[in-house]
Design an enzyme around this catalytic site. Structure first.
Site, PDB file in Angstrom:
ATOM      1  N   GLY A   1       0.832  -1.195   0.000  1.00 47.53           N
ATOM      2  CA  GLY A   1       0.000   0.000   0.000  1.00 47.53           C
ATOM      3  C   GLY A   1       0.866   1.244   0.000  1.00 47.53           C
TER       4      GLY A   1
ATOM      5  CG  ASP B   1      -3.464  10.009  11.237  1.00 46.78           C
ATOM      6  OD1 ASP B   1      -4.647  10.419  11.144  1.00 46.78           O
ATOM      7  OD2 ASP B   1      -2.778   9.688  10.267  1.00 46.78           O
TER       8      ASP B   1
ATOM      9  CG  ASP C   1       0.964   5.263   9.798  1.00 47.42           C
ATOM     10  OD1 ASP C   1       1.920   5.952  10.190  1.00 47.42           O
ATOM     11  OD2 ASP C   1       0.467   5.374   8.676  1.00 47.42           O
TER      12      ASP C   1
ATOM     13  CB  VAL D   1       3.422  -0.430   3.590  1.00 53.85           C
ATOM     14  CG1 VAL D   1       3.620  -1.671   4.461  1.00 53.85           C
ATOM     15  CG2 VAL D   1       3.267   0.795   4.475  1.00 53.85           C
TER      16      VAL D   1
ATOM     17  N   GLY E   1       1.023   5.341   1.238  1.00 49.57           N
ATOM     18  CA  GLY E   1       0.444   6.387   2.065  1.00 49.57           C
ATOM     19  C   GLY E   1       1.076   7.727   1.748  1.00 49.57           C
ATOM     20  N   GLY E   2       0.711   8.737   2.522  1.00 47.86           N
ATOM     21  CA  GLY E   2       1.206  10.072   2.250  1.00 47.86           C
ATOM     22  C   GLY E   2       2.695  10.208   2.483  1.00 47.86           C
TER      23      GLY E   2
ATOM     24  CE  LYS F   1      -5.159   7.429   8.459  1.00 51.37           C
ATOM     25  NZ  LYS F   1      -4.821   8.460   7.448  1.00 51.37           N
ATOM     26  N   PRO F   2      -9.686   4.304  10.885  1.00 42.90           N
ATOM     27  CG  PRO F   2     -11.930   4.203  10.226  1.00 42.90           C
ATOM     28  CD  PRO F   2     -10.839   5.180  10.568  1.00 42.90           C
TER      29      PRO F   2
END
Length: 699
Positions: free
Chosen positions: A29, A144, A161, A36, A31-32, A146-147
């Site tokens: 994946g 941070d 994270d 990963v 991310g900003g 979050k789901p």
């Protein structure tokens, strides 16, 4: 397996093949902050390896953020997180490897299976409360949650994270262009007072995560992050669809004020009253297999589309709400770049105070880096890139400048014996300059000193053999040459207003520390004390010496100790969590500590209590200094920050002033200087500036 090309927005077209010695098998994946990958250790252990995007690897501030993420993840590695296996935050492309955890993210699970039933929601809430309890116990605030940062493993949820800067999470940015979270899961204080964020912000996020798990949407729902920001601060949450047994507890988590939210321990007690026992069956209803199981979602991914009852009911007000929200966000709800507005806090200058004019002095000559300045009896004496110069602290006027003949500075200049002393050539030479003109007065070659300290008009130089030499600051003449009894190679420390210098050496087992007070005029020992534990001097006030108690195994500070030699009294105040490499300021009985990673703590050695602590979100800072009811320190991007000394709230900050050479990082962050009604500081672009000490809100 050859690494897959990334198709995520902003990711590199070709991904690296290795992180350290780990071959990267596939992309899990993007991310900003990074990508990963799936990897395997030499023994075959599956790992999830996060590699920072190339564009951010060149940004010193992002490197600092990533170092902080690695440190936080290592500190909280345990039953409720993905344990850190290896990391290299200093690599050309910084990376961190954690244990691969089979299981989808909560976001993936809700998208695939829909909202969770009440029993699963209770287990999720209990698991996240336990995770936050362990995270907060070690002094970390996630910021941070979050789901997509919750993995659903067979034995319960795992929080992952710990990075707090994500340039692609949303459109909301801090004054330096870096984000502090994901708007649908951010607490009100993250918008109103972003640098005061504490553990309660994670509880607010937990409430939002539970609403998402129960309904497929958040308690504040909009396609616009600006509208969401306005709703989080001003609107009541929409809990439609949340089970009645959990709704009151979720509502408490979503309280607007941090102090009104429950702690993790309170949450767990409340959950036990909701259900007398918990179902211990496998947490994941449909376990996935294969290498794609734990892929973190791209950080920009928001909640899955779901019912929008609240916005359906407000359709007629949508246009007006959007205009109001944008106006509020852009003019007051968020923090402006200059540190004004609501983020600047409550403290303002007294109405009767005289106006103090701010100034900013451009760096004379060429060079790079942050100037190192000292107070030279009412004059700011600075050194940068081989150039010494003096500034008027009232107006910032350049008084004189002088090149120190091709010398390389090594350490902070000192003011002693009425002269500016500049250590050069790795500390092997000292050049003394007249503070009125910059003219050289004397210079001395040092024979491999182990350290140098200025105090009482003397320059104390510790040689490699442990012998200390006392030089007169005014002339450079040797006044004495001797050892300090009981000290091997002493690293002497001195503090403003104290006529003595101090040395401390711990026993091999860390059981005790021998502290010596040295007379700088003669080199004689005034007093010695054998104190319990491994201690490091940090300051002196009113005849007492203040020290940090350090765990010899980890290097973390766990308490502050005050020793009064007259009465031989010892007071020890424990820290709520251990701190790595804290820098200290002592003012009266108050001690302020700024740790690596940006945690700022205040203790009162008079009452023996820790007063408050805040997470400043600064990757590292200078040593703090306190005055006029504020605590000041400098950030790596050149900001000067001020916090209220009474409650730790942020009351002001100056704009960032970065060097044009983004790859250059200051090795030393100069401590702000107090000069009359002003506090003066330096920045990476070479400027020195002065602002009103009593009016940080006006910076």
């Amino acid at each position: 397996m050859t690494p897959q090309r990334s198709t995520g927005a902003g990711a590199e077209a070709e991904l690296p093949e290795y992180a350290g010695h780990y071959p990267l098998e596939s992309c899990l994946g993007s991310g900003g902050m990074g990508v990963v990958h799936l990897a395997r250790s030499t023994s075959g252990l599956k790992l999830a390896v996060k590699v920072v995007h190339a564009e951010f690897a060149r940004d010193p501030e992002f490197r600092g953020r990533f170092r902080q993420e690695v440190a936080a993840a290592r500190r909280v590695s345990g039953a409720f997180t993905a344990p850190v296996v290896d990391a290299d935050p200093e690599a050309a492309r910084p990376w961190m490897a954690t244990l691969f955890i089979p299981g989808p993210t909560l976001s993936e699970h809700v998208k695939r299976n829909g909202p969770m039933p009440a029993a699963q929601l209770r287990r999720l809430m209990a698991g996240l409360a336990e995770a936050l309890r362990d995270i907060h116990r070690v002094g970390v605030v996630h910021r941070d949650l979050k789901p997509s940062n919750v993995l659903l493993a067979e034995d319960g949820p795992k929080v992952i994270d710990f990075g707090i800067s994500r340039p692609k999470d949303s459109e909301l940015r801090t004054e330096t262009g870096k984000l502090i979270g994901t708007p649908p899961f951010m607490a009100p204080e993250q918008f109103r007072r972003p640098r005061e964020v504490g553990p309660a912000a994670d509880i607010f996020a937990l409430g939002s995560v539970l609403v998402h798990a129960a309904t497929g949407r958040g308690p504040f729902d909009s396609d616009s992050p600006y509208v969401v920001a306005y709703q989080v601060v001003h609107d009541e949450p929409d809990l439609t669809g949340v089970p009645e047994s959990l709704a009151p507890l979720v509502l408490r988590c979503l309280a607007k004020e941090p102090e009104d939210r429950p702690t993790p321990d309170e949450l767990m007690r409340e959950l036990r009253s909701v259900a007398a026992s918990y179902d211990t069956q496998a947490f994941i209803p449909a376990q996935r297999t294969g290498d794609d199981a734990p892929a973190p979602e791209p950080s920009g991914a928001g909640p899955a589309p779901g019912p929008r009852g609240r916005f359906g009911r407000r359709a007629a007000l949508a246009a007006g709400a959007l205009v109001l929200a944008l106006g509020a966000v852009l003019t007051g709800l968020l923090w402006p770049g200059d540190g004004g507005g609501p983020a600047a806090g409550r403290t303002t200058a007294p109405a009767t105070a005289a106006k103090v004019t701010a100034w900013r002095a451009k760096p004379p000559g060429k060079g790079s880096g942050m100037p190192l300045c000292v107070d030279g009896a009412g004059t700011l004496l600075c050194f940068r890139s081989g150039l010494a110069y003096a500034l008027d602290p009232t107006h910032g006027t350049l008084l004189w400048r002088r090149s120190v003949a091709g010398e390389r500075t090594s350490g902070t200049p000192a003011f002693s014996g009425g002269l500016l002393l500049v250590p050069t050539d790795g500390g092997r030479r000292v050049v003394a300059l007249d503070p009125a003109s910059g003219a050289p007065r004397w210079q001395r070659d040092m024979s491999g000193p182990g350290g140098m300290q200025s105090t009482g008009g003397m320059l104390l130089v510790t040689g490699a053999d442990g012998t200390v030499t006392g030089l007169a600051g005014a002339s450079g003449d040797t006044k004495w040459h001797r050892r300090v009894a009981g000290q091997g190679t002493p690293a002497l420390a001195s503090y403003a207003g104290d006529p003595l210098a101090y040395a401390a050496s711990a026993s091999a087992d860390g059981a005790y520390t021998l502290v010596s007070a040295v007379d700088p005029g003669s080199g004689g020992t005034r007093w010695q004390a054998r104190l319990k534990g491994t201690l490091q001097p940090i300051g002196s006030q009113g005849g007492s010496l203040f020290l940090l108690a350090v765990d010899p195994a980890t290097g973390e500070a766990n308490a502050v100790v005050r020793y009064t030699p007259g009465s031989k009294a010892v007071r020890r105040v424990a820290l709520s969590v251990p701190l790595m490499a804290p820098q200290a300021d002592v003012r009266g009985d108050a001690v302020h500590l700024l740790a690596a990673g940006g945690s700022l703590y205040a203790l009162d050695l008079g009452t023996g209590k820790q007063l408050w602590h805040v997470e400043t979100s600064v990757s590292r800072g200078s040593a703090p200094v306190s005055s006029a009811g504020h605590v000041y320190f400098t950030a790596p991007d050149g900001r000067l920050l001020a916090f209220d000394a009474h409650d730790g709230s942020l009351v002001g900050q100056t704009p960032p002033r970065l060097d044009t050479n983004a790859g250059e990082v200051a090795g030393v962050l100069p401590t702000p200087l107090l000069a009359g009604a002003r506090v003066c500081a330096a920045s990476p672009d070479g400027t020195v500036f002065g602002v009103a000490a009593r009016d940080p809100a006006g910076w």
